[in-house]
Design a protein around this motif. Structure first.
Motif, mmCIF file in Angstrom:
data_model
loop_
_atom_site.group_PDB
_atom_site.id
_atom_site.type_symbol
_atom_site.label_atom_id
_atom_site.label_comp_id
_atom_site.label_asym_id
_atom_site.label_seq_id
_atom_site.Cartn_x
_atom_site.Cartn_y
_atom_site.Cartn_z
ATOM 1 N N LEU A 192 0.856 -1.172 0.000
ATOM 2 C CA LEU A 192 0.000 0.000 0.000
ATOM 3 C C LEU A 192 0.898 1.229 0.000
ATOM 4 O O LEU A 192 1.683 1.446 0.923
ATOM 5 N N TYR A 193 0.773 2.021 -1.063
ATOM 6 C CA TYR A 193 1.591 3.217 -1.216
ATOM 7 C C TYR A 193 0.718 4.450 -1.022
ATOM 8 O O TYR A 193 -0.429 4.482 -1.452
ATOM 9 N N GLU A 194 1.288 5.485 -0.425
ATOM 10 C CA GLU A 194 0.597 6.764 -0.314
ATOM 11 C C GLU A 194 1.437 7.841 -0.982
ATOM 12 O O GLU A 194 2.640 7.960 -0.718
ATOM 13 N N TYR A 195 0.788 8.637 -1.861
ATOM 14 C CA TYR A 195 1.490 9.662 -2.640
ATOM 15 C C TYR A 195 0.861 11.028 -2.417
ATOM 16 O O TYR A 195 -0.360 11.152 -2.254
ATOM 17 N N ASP A 196 1.716 12.054 -2.459
ATOM 18 C CA ASP A 196 1.232 13.422 -2.444
ATOM 19 C C ASP A 196 0.490 13.697 -3.744
ATOM 20 O O ASP A 196 0.990 13.417 -4.836
ATOM 21 N N ARG A 197 -0.705 14.244 -3.626
ATOM 22 C CA ARG A 197 -1.558 14.453 -4.808
ATOM 23 C C ARG A 197 -0.956 15.448 -5.796
ATOM 24 O O ARG A 197 -1.086 15.285 -7.013
ATOM 25 N N GLN A 198 -0.286 16.487 -5.317
ATOM 26 C CA GLN A 198 0.222 17.520 -6.195
ATOM 27 C C GLN A 198 1.582 17.175 -6.796
ATOM 28 O O GLN A 198 1.826 17.413 -7.979
ATOM 29 N N THR A 199 2.469 16.609 -6.003
ATOM 30 C CA THR A 199 3.845 16.393 -6.452
ATOM 31 C C THR A 199 4.138 14.955 -6.870
ATOM 32 O O THR A 199 5.125 14.707 -7.562
ATOM 33 N N GLY A 200 3.311 14.021 -6.439
ATOM 34 C CA GLY A 200 3.587 12.621 -6.717
ATOM 35 C C GLY A 200 4.658 12.023 -5.834
ATOM 36 O O GLY A 200 5.098 10.889 -6.057
ATOM 37 N N LEU A 202 6.321 9.989 -2.931
ATOM 38 C CA LEU A 202 5.932 8.866 -2.078
ATOM 39 C C LEU A 202 6.018 9.290 -0.623
ATOM 40 O O LEU A 202 7.075 9.688 -0.133
ATOM 41 N N ILE A 203 4.885 9.201 0.082
ATOM 42 C CA ILE A 203 4.825 9.611 1.482
ATOM 43 C C ILE A 203 5.047 8.436 2.416
ATOM 44 O O ILE A 203 5.749 8.531 3.421
ATOM 45 N N ALA A 204 4.418 7.299 2.097
ATOM 46 C CA ALA A 204 4.487 6.145 2.999
ATOM 47 C C ALA A 204 4.270 4.863 2.209
ATOM 48 O O ALA A 204 3.697 4.877 1.117
ATOM 49 N N GLN A 205 4.733 3.763 2.775
ATOM 50 C CA GLN A 205 4.538 2.443 2.175
ATOM 51 C C GLN A 205 4.303 1.439 3.286
ATOM 52 O O GLN A 205 5.080 1.355 4.238
ATOM 53 N N GLN A 206 3.190 0.698 3.191
ATOM 54 C CA GLN A 206 2.847 -0.304 4.189
ATOM 55 C C GLN A 206 2.691 -1.666 3.525
ATOM 56 O O GLN A 206 2.366 -1.753 2.346
ATOM 57 N N GLY A 207 2.864 -2.711 4.303
ATOM 58 C CA GLY A 207 2.902 -4.049 3.737
ATOM 59 C C GLY A 207 1.540 -4.628 3.418
ATOM 60 O O GLY A 207 0.608 -4.552 4.218
ATOM 61 N N ILE A 208 1.419 -5.192 2.240
ATOM 62 C CA ILE A 208 0.313 -6.090 1.887
ATOM 63 C C ILE A 208 0.945 -7.438 1.545
ATOM 64 O O ILE A 208 0.842 -8.392 2.304
ATOM 65 N N ARG A 209 1.643 -7.506 0.416
ATOM 66 C CA ARG A 209 2.403 -8.724 0.139
ATOM 67 C C ARG A 209 3.473 -8.932 1.225
ATOM 68 O O ARG A 209 3.697 -10.034 1.694
ATOM 69 N N ASP A 210 4.097 -7.840 1.648
ATOM 70 C CA ASP A 210 5.078 -7.893 2.729
ATOM 71 C C ASP A 210 4.390 -7.470 4.028
ATOM 72 O O ASP A 210 4.677 -6.444 4.614
ATOM 73 N N TRP A 211 3.433 -8.311 4.472
ATOM 74 C CA TRP A 211 2.600 -7.895 5.596
ATOM 75 C C TRP A 211 3.210 -8.217 6.954
ATOM 76 O O TRP A 211 2.677 -7.838 7.980
ATOM 77 N N GLN A 212 4.337 -8.885 6.977
ATOM 78 C CA GLN A 212 5.118 -9.081 8.199
ATOM 79 C C GLN A 212 4.294 -9.673 9.342
ATOM 80 O O GLN A 212 4.279 -9.172 10.460
ATOM 81 N N ARG A 213 3.589 -10.774 9.015
ATOM 82 C CA ARG A 213 2.877 -11.506 10.050
ATOM 83 C C ARG A 213 3.641 -12.807 10.301
ATOM 84 O O ARG A 213 3.720 -13.668 9.420
ATOM 85 N N PRO A 214 4.229 -12.961 11.464
ATOM 86 C CA PRO A 214 5.038 -14.150 11.741
ATOM 87 C C PRO A 214 4.269 -15.446 11.497
ATOM 88 O O PRO A 214 3.089 -15.551 11.843
ATOM 89 N N ASP A 215 4.937 -16.406 10.868
ATOM 90 C CA ASP A 215 4.398 -17.744 10.604
ATOM 91 C C ASP A 215 3.339 -17.770 9.514
ATOM 92 O O ASP A 215 2.719 -18.802 9.271
ATOM 93 N N TYR A 216 3.095 -16.633 8.813
ATOM 94 C CA TYR A 216 2.106 -16.585 7.742
ATOM 95 C C TYR A 216 2.765 -16.604 6.373
ATOM 96 O O TYR A 216 3.851 -16.063 6.174
#
Length: 371
Positions: A192-200, A202-216
């Protein structure tokens, strides 16, 4: 069902077409107006359904749809429906009162073929459309894949809209969602990526494929329906295999509910059952700590205790789900040519609305606007 079988099913469908509970009152119900359901069918039809009267209020023909209608995004005031059409190469904005096209953006040019895999949204102020695009340069004897990009269009640009700005984007994006404050937007893909609407930027990146759940295992999901109304929370079923110490060698398949709060940016996962059924899309209730999911069955999820509350069989598959503004009724559509209405408390069927012409809804998004 083994997770490998589920992955094959999901991959096949995509090939064919080319969690925390919300607090009651997260999105307050409007005091006036009523719900209208939006859906579309091949080859080029857009429908407005009066949810209260259980009838099709309007049927419009989308010009230049070219036998494909998919993602539907309503304007914030509920007056315009923006629809991805033309083999995912164009967006057309349809006035829901007159049935006239008031906006059109054709992505491709003679030298470049451009598609969007169901990935665009309208900004909360209604002034811009943000589209994830996959361009390919067309040369005399070959196609050359170009870098993906975000393209921003003004909604007042008329029927020959061109991007007012573009900026680089990641690959494998299948959904774009505006943040509620309008200053940024989310792109959902491997992460999951978050981008500034005006400049493009990258503000933040959170895991979906890399969701960092132990043993999953790596998660498997089919998040193609950008439904956040009426709570402002996007949700999707996520499937994974957990292998706890001392557990079965093949692990245990689990189904979780992934939620993204488009106001705060909070991303969460909560298992609610060992995987026993496939769920394609989900929606959050605005009135109770519940979510609802659909495919061949309609499921109710208790999001306070993270358990499956109830499940009923359906007469056929439904792909897309939504909910009334007060949380009392569930709307399901997609796949075939009917929209069904169920009671949110009991899951009992209340109405079934057959669309004129009985066209294929396929992956068209079921949206709800209040007017």
């Amino acid at each position: 069902m083994k997770l490998s079988h589920l992955a094959v099913l999901v991959t096949t469908l995509v090939g064919i077409v080319g969690c925390a509970a919300p607090v009651a009152g997260t999105a307050a119900r409007q005091n006036s107006g009523q719900d209208f359901i939006l859906t579309a069918t091949k080859p080029d039809r857009l429908f407005v359904i009066d949810a209260r009267a259980r009838t099709v209020k309007s049927e419009f023909r989308i010009p230049g749809a070219n036998n494909l209608v998919s993602t539907i995004v309503p304007s914030p005031d509920g007056r315009i429906a923006y629809v991805l059409v033309n083999k995912m190469e164009s967006i057309v904005g349809m006035d829901l009162e007159t049935g006239q096209a008031v906006f059109r953006a054709d992505f491709s040019t003679p030298g470049e073929r451009v598609r969007s895999i169901m990935s665009f949204d309208v900004t909360p102020d209604g002034r811009e459309i943000i589209v994830h695009q996959l361009p390919v340069r067309v040369e005399l004897n070959e196609y050359k894949v170009q870098e993906p990009r975000f393209a921003v269009y003004r909604t007042d640009a008329g029927l020959q809209a061109k991007p007012v700005r573009t900026f680089p984007a990641p690959r494998r994006v299948h959904m774009v969602l505006s943040r509620k404050d309008g200053r940024s937007f989310y792109a959902m893909g491997f992460d999951l990526y978050e981008y500034d609407r005006q400049t493009g930027k990258l503000i933040a990146q959170q895991g979906i494929r890399d969701w960092q759940r132990p043993d999953y295992s790596l998660p498997d999901l089919l998040a193609l329906w950008p439904v956040t109304e009426p709570t402002g929370i996007f949700s999707s079923p996520v499937f994974g295999v957990v292998t706890p110490p001392g557990g079965p060698e093949d692990g245990v398949a689990k189904t979780a509910l992934m939620t993204l709060d488009t106001a705060s940016g909070k991303l969460e996962y909560h298992d609610f059952e060992e995987t026993t059924a496939v769920i394609f899309s989900t929606v959050m209730s605005p009135s109770r700590p519940e979510a609802f999911g659909v495919y061949t069955q309609l499921s109710k999820i208790d999001t306070a205790n993270h358990t499956l509350a109830k499940r009923i069989d359906l007469p056929h598959t439904f792909y897309s789900i939504n909910i009334s503004s007060d949380g009392s009724e569930i709307y399901i559509g997609g796949a075939m040519c009917d929209v069904a209405i169920h009671d949110a408390a009991t899951l009992d069927p209340k109405a079934n609305i057959r669309l004129p012409g009985c066209g294929d809804q396929s992956l068209a998004t079921l949206r709800v606007v209040r007017r």
